[in-house]
Design a protein around this motif. Structure first.
Motif, PDB file in Angstrom:
ATOM      1  N   ILE A 127       0.928  -1.298   0.124  1.00  0.00           N
ATOM      2  CA  ILE A 127      -0.071  -0.071  -0.037  1.00  0.00           C
ATOM      3  C   ILE A 127       0.848   1.287  -0.119  1.00  0.00           C
ATOM      4  CG2 ILE A 127      -1.550   1.364   1.483  1.00  0.00           C
ATOM      5  CD1 ILE A 127      -2.722  -1.213   2.240  1.00  0.00           C
ATOM      6  N   ALA A 128       1.942   1.300   0.900  1.00  0.00           N
ATOM      7  CA  ALA A 128       2.914   2.446   0.939  1.00  0.00           C
ATOM      8  C   ALA A 128       3.397   2.585  -0.293  1.00  0.00           C
ATOM      9  CB  ALA A 128       3.813   2.217   2.027  1.00  0.00           C
ATOM     10  N   LEU A 129       3.781   1.493  -0.914  1.00  0.00           N
ATOM     11  CA  LEU A 129       4.718   1.923  -2.305  1.00  0.00           C
ATOM     12  C   LEU A 129       3.918   2.117  -3.360  1.00  0.00           C
ATOM     13  CD1 LEU A 129       7.469  -0.979  -1.827  1.00  0.00           C
ATOM     14  CD2 LEU A 129       7.670   1.303  -1.515  1.00  0.00           C
ATOM     15  N   GLY A 130       2.564   1.530  -3.252  1.00  0.00           N
ATOM     16  CA  GLY A 130       1.753   1.925  -4.235  1.00  0.00           C
ATOM     17  C   GLY A 130       1.277   3.312  -4.133  1.00  0.00           C
ATOM     18  N   LEU A 131       1.104   4.038  -3.058  1.00  0.00           N
ATOM     19  CA  LEU A 131       0.915   5.327  -3.028  1.00  0.00           C
ATOM     20  C   LEU A 131       2.049   6.160  -3.555  1.00  0.00           C
ATOM     21  CD1 LEU A 131      -0.706   5.807   0.803  1.00  0.00           C
ATOM     22  CD2 LEU A 131      -1.771   6.040  -1.473  1.00  0.00           C
ATOM     23  N   LEU A 132       3.120   5.876  -3.149  1.00  0.00           N
ATOM     24  CA  LEU A 132       4.575   6.516  -3.717  1.00  0.00           C
ATOM     25  C   LEU A 132       4.362   6.409  -5.167  1.00  0.00           C
ATOM     26  CD1 LEU A 132       7.525   5.439  -1.111  1.00  0.00           C
ATOM     27  CD2 LEU A 132       6.396   7.857  -1.562  1.00  0.00           C
ATOM     28  N   LEU A 133       4.223   5.298  -5.705  1.00  0.00           N
ATOM     29  CA  LEU A 133       4.259   5.271  -7.275  1.00  0.00           C
ATOM     30  C   LEU A 133       3.017   5.936  -7.834  1.00  0.00           C
ATOM     31  CD1 LEU A 133       5.478   3.635  -9.556  1.00  0.00           C
ATOM     32  CD2 LEU A 133       4.089   1.720  -9.194  1.00  0.00           C
ATOM     33  N   GLY A 134       1.987   5.718  -7.361  1.00  0.00           N
ATOM     34  CA  GLY A 134       1.012   6.454  -7.949  1.00  0.00           C
ATOM     35  C   GLY A 134       1.240   8.246  -7.904  1.00  0.00           C
ATOM     36  N   ASP A 171       0.955  14.774  -4.535  1.00  0.00           N
ATOM     37  CA  ASP A 171       1.924  15.056  -3.266  1.00  0.00           C
ATOM     38  C   ASP A 171       1.406  14.528  -2.125  1.00  0.00           C
ATOM     39  OD1 ASP A 171       3.580  16.785  -4.886  1.00  0.00           O
ATOM     40  OD2 ASP A 171       2.181  18.605  -4.390  1.00  0.00           O
ATOM     41  N   SER A 172       0.087  14.484  -1.944  1.00  0.00           N
ATOM     42  CA  SER A 172      -0.541  13.843  -0.830  1.00  0.00           C
ATOM     43  C   SER A 172      -0.303  12.389  -0.604  1.00  0.00           C
ATOM     44  CB  SER A 172      -2.127  14.128  -0.619  1.00  0.00           C
ATOM     45  OG  SER A 172      -2.603  15.439  -0.803  1.00  0.00           O
ATOM     46  N   ALA A 173      -0.479  11.808  -1.805  1.00  0.00           N
ATOM     47  CA  ALA A 173      -0.198  10.440  -1.645  1.00  0.00           C
ATOM     48  C   ALA A 173       1.314   9.835  -1.671  1.00  0.00           C
ATOM     49  CB  ALA A 173      -0.472   9.606  -3.343  1.00  0.00           C
ATOM     50  N   ILE A 174       2.155  10.969  -2.072  1.00  0.00           N
ATOM     51  CA  ILE A 174       3.607  10.581  -1.807  1.00  0.00           C
ATOM     52  C   ILE A 174       3.918  10.822  -0.300  1.00  0.00           C
ATOM     53  CG2 ILE A 174       6.004  11.591  -2.034  1.00  0.00           C
ATOM     54  CD1 ILE A 174       4.812  12.331  -5.107  1.00  0.00           C
ATOM     55  N   VAL A 175       3.397  11.738   0.323  1.00  0.00           N
ATOM     56  CA  VAL A 175       3.767  12.178   1.918  1.00  0.00           C
ATOM     57  C   VAL A 175       2.963  10.994   2.721  1.00  0.00           C
ATOM     58  CG1 VAL A 175       2.888  13.440   3.756  1.00  0.00           C
ATOM     59  CG2 VAL A 175       3.626  14.621   1.447  1.00  0.00           C
ATOM     60  N   GLY A 178       5.194   7.888   2.477  1.00  0.00           N
ATOM     61  CA  GLY A 178       6.527   8.171   3.019  1.00  0.00           C
ATOM     62  C   GLY A 178       6.119   7.887   4.338  1.00  0.00           C
ATOM     63  N   ILE A 179       4.936   8.388   5.095  1.00  0.00           N
ATOM     64  CA  ILE A 179       4.858   8.493   6.514  1.00  0.00           C
ATOM     65  C   ILE A 179       4.482   6.898   6.934  1.00  0.00           C
ATOM     66  CG2 ILE A 179       2.990   8.952   8.433  1.00  0.00           C
ATOM     67  CD1 ILE A 179       2.852  11.698   6.949  1.00  0.00           C
ATOM     68  N   LEU A 180       3.941   6.281   6.092  1.00  0.00           N
ATOM     69  CA  LEU A 180       3.488   4.816   6.188  1.00  0.00           C
ATOM     70  C   LEU A 180       4.923   4.032   6.198  1.00  0.00           C
ATOM     71  CD1 LEU A 180       1.538   2.613   6.540  1.00  0.00           C
ATOM     72  CD2 LEU A 180       1.067   2.372   4.253  1.00  0.00           C
ATOM     73  N   ILE A 181       5.739   4.286   5.435  1.00  0.00           N
ATOM     74  CA  ILE A 181       7.166   3.595   5.230  1.00  0.00           C
ATOM     75  C   ILE A 181       7.766   3.748   6.457  1.00  0.00           C
ATOM     76  CG2 ILE A 181       9.143   3.551   4.210  1.00  0.00           C
ATOM     77  CD1 ILE A 181       7.649   4.172   1.631  1.00  0.00           C
ATOM     78  N   VAL A 182       7.837   5.123   7.117  1.00  0.00           N
ATOM     79  CA  VAL A 182       8.515   5.264   8.417  1.00  0.00           C
ATOM     80  C   VAL A 182       7.945   4.550   9.448  1.00  0.00           C
ATOM     81  CG1 VAL A 182       9.006   7.267  10.191  1.00  0.00           C
ATOM     82  CG2 VAL A 182       9.364   7.640   7.611  1.00  0.00           C
ATOM     83  N   ILE A 183       6.567   4.446   9.585  1.00  0.00           N
ATOM     84  CA  ILE A 183       6.059   3.659  10.545  1.00  0.00           C
ATOM     85  C   ILE A 183       6.009   2.166  10.646  1.00  0.00           C
ATOM     86  CG2 ILE A 183       3.833   2.939  11.688  1.00  0.00           C
ATOM     87  CD1 ILE A 183       2.427   5.750  10.733  1.00  0.00           C
ATOM     88  N   LEU A 184       6.067   1.586   9.135  1.00  0.00           N
ATOM     89  CA  LEU A 184       6.755   0.291   8.986  1.00  0.00           C
ATOM     90  C   LEU A 184       8.043   0.053   9.588  1.00  0.00           C
ATOM     91  CD1 LEU A 184       4.785  -0.486   5.831  1.00  0.00           C
ATOM     92  CD2 LEU A 184       4.141  -0.982   8.063  1.00  0.00           C
ATOM     93  N   SER A 185       8.951   0.969   9.074  1.00  0.00           N
ATOM     94  CA  SER A 185      10.367   0.674   9.501  1.00  0.00           C
ATOM     95  C   SER A 185      10.432   0.619  11.076  1.00  0.00           C
ATOM     96  CB  SER A 185      11.008   1.801   8.686  1.00  0.00           C
ATOM     97  OG  SER A 185      11.247   1.770   7.452  1.00  0.00           O
TER      98      SER A 185
END
Length: 198
Positions: A127-134, A171-175, A178-185
């Motif tokens: 989901i996180a990478l999909g948001l970044l990609l889109g 921009d919203s999808a990218i942010v 990114g926030i979701l990736i930080v949480i997962l990490s």
């Protein structure tokens, strides 16, 4: 070599011979499961990316057709309005002199995500990478096809909160991604579905 040593080391008895197919099927199961897990997560990644991309593209087309060269629309009084602007920089209007560089970065992000998708087992990471990609695809489309030229195009922004930069859905999808990736990490969840503890 290890497989040969295992077979050679087994007692040559009918019981062992009968157990051998179970050993083979048991060994094959772990190899088959990751394949099925990858097949489930790749559609999620590209499905999320497609939805994010289409929402961004549709909103920008609507803004260009109905809002550009018109007065801003107040959505929540002075707190939020829709105002069409063209942004040659990165997200939130940063670095307008480096449009080509930001275009190259967006293209690189897309390539990296596409390569990472082959080893993607985790649903939250998909989901996180999909948001970044889109989001990256949405803004890259503007940079390629909008004026003033290919790879130099200005991105359409229109969401204008009070005392904040104007941005768009990409921009919203990218942010959010990114926030979701930080949480997962921070939680120790890797893209391949494993959990590590530091």
């Amino acid at each position: 070599m290890a497989e040969a040593e295992r077979v050679i080391g087994m007692p040559d008895t009918p019981e062992a011979g009968g157990a051998e197919p179970e050993e083979s099927s048991g060994a094959a199961a772990p190899e088959e499961q990751p394949v099925s897990r990858v097949k489930r997560k790749i559609p999620v990644l590209f499905g999320v990316a497609l939805v994010a991309y289409l929402l961004d593209l549709g909103s920008k087309m609507l803004v260009v057709a109905k809002l550009e060269h018109h007065e801003p629309i107040e959505v929540v009084g002075d707190l939020l309005r829709f105002e069409a602007i063209r942004n040659a920089g990165a997200a939130f209007g940063i670095g307008e002199a480096f449009t080509v560089i930001f275009t190259a970065i967006a293209a690189s992000v897309i390539v990296v995500i596409a390569r990472l998708a082959r080893k993607l087992y985790s649903l939250p990471w998909a989901i996180a990478l999909g948001l970044l990609l889109g989001g990256a695809l949405g803004n890259l489309t503007d940079r390629v096809f909008r004026s003033p030229g290919v790879f130099k195009g200005a991105v359409v922004d229109f969401i204008a909160p009070a005392n904040f930069a104007v941005f768009n859905l990409a921009d919203s999808a990218i942010v959010c991604g990114g926030i979701l990736i930080v949480i997962l990490s921070f939680r120790g969840l890797d893209p391949d579905g494993t959990v590590h503890k530091d």
